[in-house]
Design a protein around this motif. Structure first.
Motif, PDB file in Angstrom:
ATOM      1  N   THR A 124       0.836  -1.210   0.000  1.00  0.00           N
ATOM      2  CA  THR A 124       0.000   0.000   0.000  1.00  0.00           C
ATOM      3  C   THR A 124       0.865   1.252   0.000  1.00  0.00           C
ATOM      4  O   THR A 124       0.518   2.253  -0.634  1.00  0.00           O
ATOM      5  N   VAL A 125       1.994   1.206   0.705  1.00  0.00           N
ATOM      6  CA  VAL A 125       2.916   2.346   0.720  1.00  0.00           C
ATOM      7  C   VAL A 125       3.450   2.591  -0.690  1.00  0.00           C
ATOM      8  O   VAL A 125       3.464   3.729  -1.179  1.00  0.00           O
ATOM      9  N   ILE A 126       3.849   1.518  -1.345  1.00  0.00           N
ATOM     10  CA  ILE A 126       4.375   1.616  -2.706  1.00  0.00           C
ATOM     11  C   ILE A 126       3.323   2.203  -3.647  1.00  0.00           C
ATOM     12  O   ILE A 126       3.619   3.075  -4.478  1.00  0.00           O
ATOM     13  N   HIS A 175      11.024   3.860  -6.560  1.00  0.00           N
ATOM     14  CA  HIS A 175      12.103   3.451  -7.467  1.00  0.00           C
ATOM     15  C   HIS A 175      12.776   2.167  -6.999  1.00  0.00           C
ATOM     16  O   HIS A 175      13.975   1.985  -7.193  1.00  0.00           O
ATOM     17  N   GLY A 176      11.991   1.292  -6.367  1.00  0.00           N
ATOM     18  CA  GLY A 176      12.532  -0.015  -6.030  1.00  0.00           C
ATOM     19  C   GLY A 176      12.784  -0.262  -4.564  1.00  0.00           C
ATOM     20  O   GLY A 176      13.009  -1.400  -4.158  1.00  0.00           O
ATOM     21  N   ASP A 177      12.770   0.794  -3.751  1.00  0.00           N
ATOM     22  CA  ASP A 177      12.950   0.567  -2.307  1.00  0.00           C
ATOM     23  C   ASP A 177      12.123   1.579  -1.523  1.00  0.00           C
ATOM     24  O   ASP A 177      11.748   2.639  -2.020  1.00  0.00           O
ATOM     25  N   ILE A 178      11.813   1.195  -0.287  1.00  0.00           N
ATOM     26  CA  ILE A 178      11.047   2.062   0.611  1.00  0.00           C
ATOM     27  C   ILE A 178      11.996   2.573   1.694  1.00  0.00           C
ATOM     28  O   ILE A 178      12.644   1.786   2.386  1.00  0.00           O
ATOM     29  N   ARG A 179      12.071   3.892   1.827  1.00  0.00           N
ATOM     30  CA  ARG A 179      12.919   4.496   2.846  1.00  0.00           C
ATOM     31  C   ARG A 179      12.112   4.765   4.111  1.00  0.00           C
ATOM     32  O   ARG A 179      10.882   4.748   4.093  1.00  0.00           O
ATOM     33  N   HIS A 180      12.826   5.030   5.209  1.00  0.00           N
ATOM     34  CA  HIS A 180      12.139   5.289   6.475  1.00  0.00           C
ATOM     35  C   HIS A 180      11.210   6.491   6.358  1.00  0.00           C
ATOM     36  O   HIS A 180      10.110   6.501   6.920  1.00  0.00           O
TER      37      HIS A 180
END
Length: 329
Positions: free
Chosen positions: A244-246, A254-259
């Protein structure tokens, strides 16, 4: 003398009828007229005469008189169905007439995989050269009314499957089929739901099913994943699900979720918002819908990806942290 003339005349008529029948049998029923597999297209407004012209232009040498005669007998002049027809090598005029009468047109296909977003689905439709394209990106806001939906957002409302269609089928007609199919599946699964699922209506079931769809591709895990989310909803816990965040990040992903992404208050960030996001995040398949409505009744509240397409489930945060250390850190 008179009786002889009558008898002679009768014999002549019978002879002519026999010749007529023989010609019909040979020209219509027996003689191959398609040299090699041939594709013809009947367009809106075409007449029987224009169809014969099209056939002859494609080297399908039909006899105009006999073909029209038997076409009229089948009322083909009033029932021509538009589309592409693939005429088999060696087909006779009778075969061609039968195919046109039955409207056996060439079928194309398009596949919408489970887990695709509407954006991916619409791009596949736009890229398909055999569909009639009537929708522009600017007209998508009117799409839901055109397919008969009371929702404003198209996400998740179209059933993922392979659809067969005739050449020049409109994009709206195809989308309406996928929409109606999803509504039928959803109604049936909602009717059979477990009565204690923490969902208020079929649309919420669709939202949860879309999250389950994006969380796992393993069929045997879907009910376990749905069980975790169902228990979290009942306890008032945040869902904290990355897909859901993505989805909420859109083109910023762009391929990763940051804090900082986990703290960003988008409508789809389930690390911040309570309960379900406002819409589905993808097209769920029937398995995921069924899982959302029949969640596993275990005690797990957490899961973490093992890296092999499967997940490790746990009932406590301490146990969950051990799995995170083992599989992620």
């Amino acid at each position: 003398m008179f009786r002889s003339i009558v008898a002679f005349t009768l014999l002549m008529v019978l002879g002519l009828v026999s010749i007529w029948a023989g010609m019909h049998y040979h020209i219509i029923e027996k003689k191959p007229i398609v040299i090699g597999e041939t594709v013809i297209e009947i367009k809106k407004g075409d007449t029987l005469e224009s169809v014969i012209k099209t056939l002859r232009n494609q080297r399908v040498m039909v006899n105009r008189f006999w073909f029209k005669l038997f076409a009229y007998r089948k009322q083909l002049d009033r029932t021509l169905k538009v589309g592409e027809y693939v005429l088999a090598k060696g087909a006779t005029a009778a075969d061609v007439l039968q195919q046109l009468t039955e409207g056996r047109t060439r079928q194309y296909s398009i596949t919408f995989p489970e887990g695709w977003t509407f954006k991916q689905m619409f791009q596949a439709i736009k890229d398909n050269p055999n569909l009639q394209h009537t929708l522009s990106d600017n007209e998508l806001k009117d799409l839901m009314a055109k397919v008969g939906s009371d929702k404003n957002h198209p996400e998740g409302l179209f059933f993922p499957d392979t659809y067969f269609f005739e050449k020049n089928t409109s994009d709206v007609d195809l989308l309406k089929r996928a929409h109606d199919r999803m509504q039928a599946v959803l109604r049936e699964e909602w009717r059979k739901r477990d009565r204690d699922v923490p969902l208020d209506d079929p649309y919420q079931a669709l939202i949860l099913a879309s999250i389950v769809e994006k969380e796992t591709g393993a069929g045997e895990e879907r009910r376990q994943i749905a069980g975790v989310f169902a228990r979290r909803l009942k306890k008032g816990m945040l869902l904290q699900t990355d897909p859901t965040v993505i989805y909420g990040m859109g083109d910023d992903y762009h391929g990763d979720i940051r804090h900082k992404d986990l703290r960003e208050p988008t409508p789809y960030n389930t690390y911040v918002i309570e309960g379900l996001p406002p819409t589905p995040i993808a097209m769920p398949g029937k398995q995921s819908i069924a899982a959302a409505l029949h969640p596993d009744d275990g005690d797990a509240l957490f899961f973490v990806a093992r890296g092999n397409g499967r997940h490790a489930f746990s009932a406590t945060l301490a146990e969950h942290e051990k799995y995170v250390d083992r599989y992620q850190r």
